[in-house]
Scaffold this motif. Sequence first.
Motif, PDB file in Angstrom:
ATOM      1  N   LYS A   1      40.314 -28.407  -1.856  1.00 29.44           N
ATOM      2  CA  LYS A   1      39.408 -28.929  -2.892  1.00 29.44           C
ATOM      3  C   LYS A   1      39.765 -28.344  -4.261  1.00 29.44           C
ATOM      4  O   LYS A   1      39.780 -29.060  -5.272  1.00 29.44           O
ATOM      5  N   THR A   2      40.090 -27.058  -4.306  1.00 28.54           N
ATOM      6  CA  THR A   2      40.454 -26.406  -5.574  1.00 28.54           C
ATOM      7  C   THR A   2      41.706 -27.033  -6.173  1.00 28.54           C
ATOM      8  O   THR A   2      41.755 -27.343  -7.371  1.00 28.54           O
ATOM      9  N   ILE A   3      42.734 -27.241  -5.342  1.00 25.88           N
ATOM     10  CA  ILE A   3      43.989 -27.813  -5.840  1.00 25.88           C
ATOM     11  C   ILE A   3      43.781 -29.245  -6.316  1.00 25.88           C
ATOM     12  O   ILE A   3      44.291 -29.648  -7.368  1.00 25.88           O
TER      13      ILE A   3
ATOM     14  N   SER B   1      49.038 -21.518  -3.104  1.00 28.87           N
ATOM     15  CA  SER B   1      47.907 -22.062  -3.858  1.00 28.87           C
ATOM     16  C   SER B   1      47.500 -21.170  -5.025  1.00 28.87           C
ATOM     17  O   SER B   1      46.758 -21.590  -5.907  1.00 28.87           O
ATOM     18  N   GLN B   2      47.982 -19.922  -5.062  1.00 24.44           N
ATOM     19  CA  GLN B   2      47.540 -18.983  -6.086  1.00 24.44           C
ATOM     20  C   GLN B   2      48.461 -18.952  -7.303  1.00 24.44           C
ATOM     21  O   GLN B   2      48.255 -18.178  -8.217  1.00 24.44           O
TER      22      GLN B   2
ATOM     23  N   LYS C   1      39.420 -35.737  -7.087  1.00 28.96           N
ATOM     24  CA  LYS C   1      38.275 -35.428  -6.224  1.00 28.96           C
ATOM     25  C   LYS C   1      38.631 -35.756  -4.776  1.00 28.96           C
ATOM     26  O   LYS C   1      39.472 -36.618  -4.493  1.00 28.96           O
TER      27      LYS C   1
ATOM     28  N   GLU D   1      41.019 -30.559  -7.491  1.00 24.25           N
ATOM     29  CA  GLU D   1      40.248 -30.525  -8.740  1.00 24.25           C
ATOM     30  C   GLU D   1      41.076 -30.013  -9.909  1.00 24.25           C
ATOM     31  O   GLU D   1      40.835 -30.401 -11.056  1.00 24.25           O
ATOM     32  N   LEU D   2      42.058 -29.134  -9.650  1.00 21.00           N
ATOM     33  CA  LEU D   2      42.967 -28.697 -10.715  1.00 21.00           C
ATOM     34  C   LEU D   2      43.792 -29.862 -11.241  1.00 21.00           C
ATOM     35  O   LEU D   2      44.279 -29.832 -12.376  1.00 21.00           O
TER      36      LEU D   2
ATOM     37  N   SER E   1      38.536 -25.291   1.393  1.00 21.47           N
ATOM     38  CA  SER E   1      38.159 -24.791   0.068  1.00 21.47           C
ATOM     39  C   SER E   1      39.366 -24.801  -0.873  1.00 21.47           C
ATOM     40  O   SER E   1      39.259 -25.200  -2.043  1.00 21.47           O
ATOM     41  N   ILE E   2      40.521 -24.368  -0.367  1.00 29.19           N
ATOM     42  CA  ILE E   2      41.740 -24.349  -1.185  1.00 29.19           C
ATOM     43  C   ILE E   2      42.181 -25.765  -1.514  1.00 29.19           C
ATOM     44  O   ILE E   2      42.582 -26.066  -2.646  1.00 29.19           O
TER      45      ILE E   2
ATOM     46  N   ARG F   1      33.945 -21.814   0.721  1.00 32.55           N
ATOM     47  CA  ARG F   1      34.885 -20.741   1.015  1.00 32.55           C
ATOM     48  C   ARG F   1      34.351 -19.920   2.196  1.00 32.55           C
ATOM     49  O   ARG F   1      33.170 -19.578   2.226  1.00 32.55           O
TER      50      ARG F   1
END
Length: 364
Positions: free
Chosen positions: A335-337, A207-208, A344, A339-340, A332-333, A312
């Motif tokens: 949701k981040t991916i 994910s990073q 949603k 949104e990238l 949390s991860i 997180r």
Amino acid sequence: MENSNLPDNSFLEQIAQQLGQVFFSYDTIGGKFNYISPAIEQLCGTTPENIFSNPEAFLSHVHEDDLEFLGHQYRKLLVTREQTQVEFRVRQTDQETKWICVSACFIQDEHEARHLIGGHAMDITEQKVFTQNIMKYNSKKNSTLEILSHDLAAPFANIQGTINILEEQVNQGDMDIQQLIGFIKQDAMRGSDMIRDFVDNEFLESSQVMLHKERVDIASRIAIMMDNYIEQEKLISKNFKLISPEKPIFMYIDMMKFMQVMNNLVSNAIKFTQDNGNITVSVEDKEDHVLVKVADNGIGIPKKMQPYLFDRFTRARRAGVRGEKSTGLGMSIIKTIVELHNGKISFESKEGTGTTFYIEIPLE
């Protein structure tokens, strides 16, 4: 004065031919090709003469599922006039399908009052097949890891439960046996935690990395992932089902990261669904976006935890039905991916009934 050190056009065309590249120039006002190199026959199975006499002849070789996409990219180039790169499929006369990559730019020739699109195309079929195989086996690896983590966690949980019973029955004064039981208990907990930590680290590391978007058929990729779970459903005592349209759904996403999201959501569904429970993944084309749902009939999410689910190191973390640990980072991860990808994620859940996650990703 002409520079005699420069190669002539025929020599450059030979190089292009050997490299499998096609160079072209298209007059957008006149609606015709001014130039197209002979390598087009090798790429599409048609000659430059055929395309000169009938510019639309090239479109007859474009895969039917990519025609609308290619038209959209052409119109976009006319509007933005920005250099672009497009990947799509073509069918040759022998029905062999190839992937080609076209790099094109807009050129305004004010002297001759022409608007030109120039660029080159090349065969990327081998690279595409190679990448797709990597993605296929990576998806299988991820789903297998999730299956193993849950399958192996059960024996460790049983060992811990048995040890608890032994602790109650063994004479408290027998320190040697108590010490041995303590060692077994620690090893069982350590083994269970190691498995879960390994799977979680795989997700965290992937994910990073920066997004690498490509145009893919999301329906077929999710189908590959679900096939892996369906093949192993007896091992983890769950029933898996996929609901997906027969036709492809193409979209621009980072396939590696998105499939990690899907695997993590299915993993959570497994973690919080009792034996013989049902887990259903569905994919829907909503015209302007793709809707992916992951639903289970498990224990659900307590209402008091729901507002914090995507935080997180969330306070909503809890052990699974078999005691599986949680880092509190997974949602949390996810949701981040999502949104990238300009998407949603939301969910509906009721204790004792189950949970459904909804992911919406816009179609570009």
